[in-house]
Design a protein around this motif. Structure first.
Motif, PDB file in Angstrom:
ATOM      1  N   ILE A   2       0.860  -1.179   0.000  1.00 29.78           N
ATOM      2  CA  ILE A   2       0.000   0.000   0.000  1.00 29.78           C
ATOM      3  C   ILE A   2       0.896   1.228   0.000  1.00 29.78           C
ATOM      4  O   ILE A   2       1.571   1.520   0.973  1.00 29.78           O
ATOM      5  CB  ILE A   2      -0.952  -0.003   1.206  1.00 29.78           C
ATOM      6  CG1 ILE A   2      -1.843  -1.246   1.136  1.00 29.78           C
ATOM      7  CG2 ILE A   2      -1.783   1.273   1.239  1.00 29.78           C
ATOM      8  CD1 ILE A   2      -2.726  -1.438   2.321  1.00 29.78           C
ATOM      9  N   ARG A   3       0.911   1.904  -1.105  1.00 30.98           N
ATOM     10  CA  ARG A   3       1.766   3.081  -1.259  1.00 30.98           C
ATOM     11  C   ARG A   3       1.132   4.310  -0.613  1.00 30.98           C
ATOM     12  O   ARG A   3      -0.071   4.480  -0.645  1.00 30.98           O
ATOM     13  CB  ARG A   3       2.043   3.338  -2.731  1.00 30.98           C
ATOM     14  CG  ARG A   3       2.774   2.176  -3.381  1.00 30.98           C
ATOM     15  CD  ARG A   3       3.219   2.515  -4.792  1.00 30.98           C
ATOM     16  NE  ARG A   3       3.739   1.332  -5.459  1.00 30.98           N
ATOM     17  CZ  ARG A   3       4.941   0.814  -5.263  1.00 30.98           C
ATOM     18  NH1 ARG A   3       5.757   1.377  -4.402  1.00 30.98           N
ATOM     19  NH2 ARG A   3       5.336  -0.259  -5.908  1.00 30.98           N
ATOM     20  N   ASP A   4       1.979   5.151  -0.030  1.00 29.14           N
ATOM     21  CA  ASP A   4       1.552   6.413   0.583  1.00 29.14           C
ATOM     22  C   ASP A   4       0.427   6.211   1.598  1.00 29.14           C
ATOM     23  O   ASP A   4      -0.512   7.007   1.674  1.00 29.14           O
ATOM     24  CB  ASP A   4       1.119   7.419  -0.495  1.00 29.14           C
ATOM     25  CG  ASP A   4       2.233   7.711  -1.484  1.00 29.14           C
ATOM     26  OD1 ASP A   4       3.384   7.889  -1.026  1.00 29.14           O
ATOM     27  OD2 ASP A   4       1.968   7.753  -2.694  1.00 29.14           O
ATOM     28  N   ALA A   5       0.532   5.158   2.409  1.00 23.13           N
ATOM     29  CA  ALA A   5      -0.487   4.863   3.420  1.00 23.13           C
ATOM     30  C   ALA A   5      -0.620   6.003   4.425  1.00 23.13           C
ATOM     31  O   ALA A   5      -1.705   6.213   4.969  1.00 23.13           O
ATOM     32  CB  ALA A   5      -0.148   3.563   4.144  1.00 23.13           C
ATOM     33  N   ASP A   6       0.449   6.747   4.624  1.00 23.01           N
ATOM     34  CA  ASP A   6       0.401   7.865   5.570  1.00 23.01           C
ATOM     35  C   ASP A   6      -0.480   9.017   5.072  1.00 23.01           C
ATOM     36  O   ASP A   6      -0.886   9.872   5.841  1.00 23.01           O
ATOM     37  CB  ASP A   6       1.808   8.380   5.862  1.00 23.01           C
ATOM     38  CG  ASP A   6       2.527   8.889   4.620  1.00 23.01           C
ATOM     39  OD1 ASP A   6       2.326   8.300   3.535  1.00 23.01           O
ATOM     40  OD2 ASP A   6       3.292   9.856   4.733  1.00 23.01           O
TER      41      ASP A   6
END
Length: 91
Positions: A2-6
């Protein structure tokens, strides 16, 4: 992965996880979709795993692993009490 979860909220992350999981089950997950992470969360409970050896793959910095929980007597409580117990490892 999951990319850029932040940058997403809980619903965005859940949606991305569901999409990736479906792709993986269908055998359509590409290698690029599994690479480049910095942190891994793994749950072996769904397949009955109770022991494991976590392996951190570069460039990841940590891994959080959960095992299957089981009902066990709890010595710090009343003699007849039980609690769910599971192994959790953070490296």
């Amino acid at each position: 992965m999951i990319r850029d979860a932040d940058r997403g909220n809980l619903f965005d992350i859940a949606r991305a996880l569901a999409e990736l999981s479906e792709k993986a089950r269908a055998g359509k997950l590409k290698a690029a979709e599994m690479q480049g992470g910095s942190f891994t969360i793994s749950s072996l409970g769904g397949i009955g795993g109770t022991s494991f050896t976590p392996i951190i793959n570069a460039p990841e910095v940590a891994i959080l692993v959960f095992s299957k929980s089981s009902r066990s007597r709890c010595s710090t409580r009343a003699p007849s009490s039980a609690a769910d117990v599971a192994a959790v490892v953070v490296l």
